[in-house]
Write an enzyme that holds these catalytic residues in place. Structure first.
Site, PDB file in Angstrom:
ATOM      1  N   LYS A 286       0.866  -1.176   0.000  1.00 58.26           N
ATOM      2  CA  LYS A 286       0.000   0.000   0.000  1.00 58.26           C
ATOM      3  C   LYS A 286       0.915   1.241   0.000  1.00 58.26           C
ATOM      4  CE  LYS A 286      -4.318   1.450   2.166  1.00 58.26           C
ATOM      5  NZ  LYS A 286      -5.376   1.034   3.116  1.00 58.26           N
ATOM      6  N   GLU A 372     -19.178  -5.407  10.247  1.00 62.85           N
ATOM      7  CA  GLU A 372     -20.172  -4.685  11.061  1.00 62.85           C
ATOM      8  C   GLU A 372     -21.268  -5.613  11.573  1.00 62.85           C
ATOM      9  OE1 GLU A 372     -19.101  -3.657   8.092  1.00 62.85           O
ATOM     10  OE2 GLU A 372     -18.107  -1.756   8.493  1.00 62.85           O
ATOM     11  N   ARG A 400     -24.947  -1.941   7.365  1.00 66.07           N
ATOM     12  CA  ARG A 400     -24.490  -3.319   7.136  1.00 66.07           C
ATOM     13  C   ARG A 400     -24.940  -4.251   8.266  1.00 66.07           C
ATOM     14  NH1 ARG A 400     -20.208  -4.965   3.665  1.00 66.07           N
ATOM     15  NH2 ARG A 400     -21.117  -4.029   1.789  1.00 66.07           N
TER      16      ARG A 400
HETATM   17  C1  LIG Z   1     -18.681  -2.071   4.877  1.00 63.87           C
HETATM   18  C2  LIG Z   1     -17.520  -1.125   4.986  1.00 63.87           C
HETATM   19  N1  LIG Z   1     -16.945  -0.942   6.204  1.00 63.87           N
HETATM   20  C3  LIG Z   1     -15.916  -0.078   6.324  1.00 63.87           C
HETATM   21  C4  LIG Z   1     -15.440   0.618   5.245  1.00 63.87           C
HETATM   22  C5  LIG Z   1     -14.330   1.645   5.418  1.00 63.87           C
HETATM   23  N2  LIG Z   1     -13.124   1.198   4.669  1.00 63.87           N
HETATM   24  C6  LIG Z   1     -12.849   1.650   3.463  1.00 63.87           C
HETATM   25  S1  LIG Z   1     -11.450   0.989   2.841  1.00 63.87           S
HETATM   26  C7  LIG Z   1     -11.201   0.068   4.262  1.00 63.87           C
HETATM   27  C8  LIG Z   1     -10.040  -0.843   4.385  1.00 63.87           C
HETATM   28  C9  LIG Z   1      -9.923  -1.686   3.140  1.00 63.87           C
HETATM   29  O1  LIG Z   1      -8.847  -2.600   3.289  1.00 63.87           O
HETATM   30  P1  LIG Z   1      -8.478  -3.490   2.018  1.00 63.87           P
HETATM   31  O2  LIG Z   1      -9.697  -4.145   1.492  1.00 63.87           O
HETATM   32  O3  LIG Z   1      -7.370  -4.349   2.436  1.00 63.87           O
HETATM   33  O4  LIG Z   1      -8.022  -2.441   0.907  1.00 63.87           O
HETATM   34  P2  LIG Z   1      -6.675  -1.556   0.889  1.00 63.87           P
HETATM   35  O5  LIG Z   1      -7.089  -0.200   1.428  1.00 63.87           O
HETATM   36  O6  LIG Z   1      -5.656  -2.248   1.719  1.00 63.87           O
HETATM   37  O7  LIG Z   1      -6.299  -1.478  -0.560  1.00 63.87           O
HETATM   38  C10 LIG Z   1     -12.208   0.314   5.174  1.00 63.87           C
HETATM   39  C11 LIG Z   1     -12.282  -0.274   6.528  1.00 63.87           C
HETATM   40  C12 LIG Z   1     -16.067   0.391   3.993  1.00 63.87           C
HETATM   41  N3  LIG Z   1     -15.699   1.059   2.873  1.00 63.87           N
HETATM   42  N4  LIG Z   1     -17.091  -0.475   3.904  1.00 63.87           N
END
Ligand SMILES: Cc1ncc(C[n+]2csc(CCOP(=O)(O)OP(=O)(O)O)c2C)c(N)n1
Ligand SMILES: CC(=O)[C@@H](O)[C@H](O)COP(=O)(O)O
Ligand SMILES: [Mg+2]
Length: 644
Positions: A286, A372, A400
């Protein structure tokens, strides 16, 4: 305009079709240009930089191998889609990202044929991709479906539901797991450990390759992969392979997601050979390729505008602490007073502020990952055991876990405290993240107490009140951003459940505010008063139970009663109307109006611009009050504008 990078390879292409004529070296050079362009663009707009930088090579490789847009590329969450947008005809608009009238910060169907499915809430991509494969197999004009999902997002239950179904359907489907060992915070959970184990062995990069794919891989990779697989399979005697293979997927990987010499042959092999669902495990970094991001703890997950040379972000200079910080601090104070208080977050400890409590009481703060649904029922179990759980989830993400709120919390009348941040319109994240619906969906539930903080002091009172309230579930909402700059005490006061408060006493019209739009109501009152209109402002504090005495008092003594909330129709105003109508009090003597968000989605912009679009400014409130009270609309608008 900041100086733009030199991007000759990127300049030379018109769209993804050009990539299919380029060799591996040219594609790698294109990726370098693409990364420079994304860094430059996001330095001017702010946004989700880290995730986008991590998938530059992957995005190039996917568009080079697959026939997009006929093949459907579906990003999970979609916050990593900036390279994709640059490659798919939106380079000219990429510097409008997340701004009024500009590109969305997530994939969006209405924006491009290359965005077959919208996103922003996580863990939906595999379900959507599987849906597209059924369409293909039933003759719809669509090709392959490729879901790109992160290691954080794949930890959510919905992703398993989808893989479980995909494994039994057996349809040709590509899932690319983008594993960068990061969520917003470092990832949590057994799945994260499992994924790390898949590439922690000393067998080099390709120690796990699904049978049958090696034969179409180029020489060195093929031999290395075959040897590695035989070794691993031997070591894991009796174990058929990975979790994904147990779910019916062919598993390929892990491979280096920044190495075109691995990405291209593996994607080509998978495309050539796949007859069912395939999961390609790609390891990325990342923030890749931009030192300030790579070196930052959060990998520049979400950044403000920044200086490319230094990485220094433009600092907003708020005049007050954020509601989030006030919540986290107030919760920590309550946790000091009561050891039964615990906190639950779904992968957003910093965003919700429970990390503040975590610094003092780490063993009482639980990050359940992007889960969630589980988080809500996990908190319900805690409450049933006698603990006092604060379930801190953004309004939009709490959607959610709605059935869990109904079925596991409210129906059983369990004392879960819901701290609902990002209530109302949130700005650049746009409609997918708007906290529009929680008032309605919570006030509809028997046993539920629903509060909203009119300002940051009220939030402190509500945290303490929620900590003390053990009769059943209770929720309090507050907006993204800062308060109005009040002096704050060490600790809030307990407020009486179901009691609102008079903020100022007038006589012509009454404005009954629920939540943080109270400040806008004050502006409206000032404008009305300059026109000789006497205004009462009341802060309802509760949408459930309503302060029925206060509402009747306002109804009796004013020509008009206007309710105001940062939420959709069917929320606070509706609860007031239900109550008055059922007592036969809507007899016209006092005209009642309910001001809510409109019945449509408001596109991303700065919050005040969005509220103007929503018809919820001070001018709107004043005009509504005047119209309802049938008082000639004098120059209210000009006064409000003058006062700012
Ligand atoms: C249902 C939901 N919960 C929380 C979020 C907030 N959120 C956005 S990106 C993220 C982390 C994503 O991690 P990953 O899938 O590993 O993607 P990366 O950012 O590492 O590329 C979170 C918690 C979301 N978008 N949707
Ligand atoms: C992509 C995503 O869903 C999160 O990163 C979200 O954008 C965070 O919102 P805040 O910036 O309001 O914390
Ligand atoms: Mg990740």
């Amino acid at each position: 305009m900041t100086n733009r990078p030199s991007t000759p390879f990127l300049d030379s292409i018109a769209g993804p079709a050009d990539l299919r004529r380029m060799n591996m070296t040219a594609l790698a050079n294109l990726a370098d240009d693409l990364r420079a362009e994304v860094i430059s663009a996001v330095s001017e707009t702010g946004g989700h930089l880290g995730s986008s930088l991590g998938v530059v090579e992957l995005t190039v490789a996917i568009h080079a191998v697959f026939d997009t847009p006929r093949d459907k590329l579906i990003f999970d969450v979609g916050h990593q889609c900036y390279p994709h947008k640059v490659l798919t005809g939106r380079r000219d608009r990429i510097r409008t990202l997340r701004q009024e009238g500009g590109l969305s910060g997530f994939t969006k169907r209405s924006e491009s044929e290359y965005d077959p499915f919208g996103a922003a809430h996580s863990s939906t991509s595999i379900s959507a991709a599987l849906g597209f494969t059924v369409g293909r197999d039933l003759g719809m004009p669509t090709g392959d479906a490729i879901a790109v999902i992160g290691d954080g997002s794949i930890s959510a239950g919905m992703a398993y539901e989808a893989m479980n179904n995909a494994g039994s359907e057996g349809r040709r489907l590509f899932v690319i797991l983008n594993d960068n060992e990061m969520s917003i915070a470092p990832p949590v959970g057994a799945m994260s450990k499992y994924l790390s184990g898949l590439y922690a062995s000393p067998l080099g990069d390709l120690h796990k390759m699904a049978e049958g794919f090696e034969s179409v891989l180029p020489g060195p990779i093929r031999d290395h992969a075959r040897r590695a697989r035989q070794l691993v399979t031997g070591m894991q005697s009796g174990n058929t392979g990975t979790l994904f293979e147990s779910l019916g997927f062919s598993y390929i990987g892990p491979i280096d997601g920044h190495d075109m010499s691995q990405l291209l042959p593996v994607l080509r092999a998978a495309k050539t050979r796949a007859t069912g669902p395939v999961l390609i495990h790609v390891c990325t970094k990342k923030g890749k390729g931009y030192a300030p991001a790579e070196q930052s703890a959060d990998k520049y997950h979400g950044v403000a505008k920044f200086n490319v040379a230094s990485g220094e972000q433009a600092k907003s200079r708020p005049n007050a602490p954020s509601y989030t910080k006030i919540f986290g601090t107030a919760l920590t104070v309550e946790a000091q007073h009561d050891p039964r208080i615990v906190a639950v977050t779904a992968a957003m400890p910093n965003g919700t502020g429970v990390d503040i409590m975590g610094q003092r009481f780490g063993s009482r703060v639980f990050d359940v990952g992007m889960a969630e649904q589980h988080g809500v029922t996990f908190a319900a179990g805690m409450a049933a055991s006698g603990l006092k759980p604060f379930c801190a989830i953004y309004s939009t993400f709490l959607q959610r876990g709605y059935d869990q709120i109904v079925h596991d919390v409210a129906l059983q009348n369990l004392p879960v405290r819901f701290a609902i941040d990002r209530a109302g319109l949130v700005g650049a994240d746009g409609p997918t993240h708007a906290g529009s619906f929680d008032i309605g969906y919570l006030a509809a539930l028997p046993n539920m107490v629903v509060m909203a903080a009119g300002d940051e002091l009220e939030l402190m009172h509500m945290v303490r009140t929620a900590a003390a309230y053990d009769e059943g579930p209770i929720a309090f909402r507050y907006p993204r951003g800062e308060g109005v700059g009040l002096d704050l005490p060490e600790r809030g006061e307990i407020i009486e459940i179901g009691k609102g408060r008079i903020v100022q006493q007038g006589s012509d019209v009454a404005i009954l505010s629920f939540g943080a739009h109270l400040d806008e109501c004050r502006k409206a009152a000032r404008a009305l008063e300059t026109q000789g209109v006497s205004v009462t402002i009341a802060d309802a504090r509760f949408a459930k139970p309503l302060d029925r005495a206060l509402i009747r008092q306002l109804l009796r003594h004013h020509k008009a009663l206007v309710t105001v909330e940062q939420g959709a129709q069917g929320g606070f105003g509706a609860m007031v109307l239900h109550d008055l109508a059922n007592d036969g009090l809507l007899d016209g003597r006092c005209q009642v109006r309910t001001m809510t968000l409109p019945d449509r989605y408001i596109d991303h912009a700065a919050p005040d611009v969005m509220y103007a679009e929503a018809g919820l400014t001070a001018v709107d409130i004043a005009a509504t009050a005047m119209q309802a009270a049938n008082i000639g609309l004098r120059k209210v608008q000009s006064r409000v504008v003058d006062q700012g």
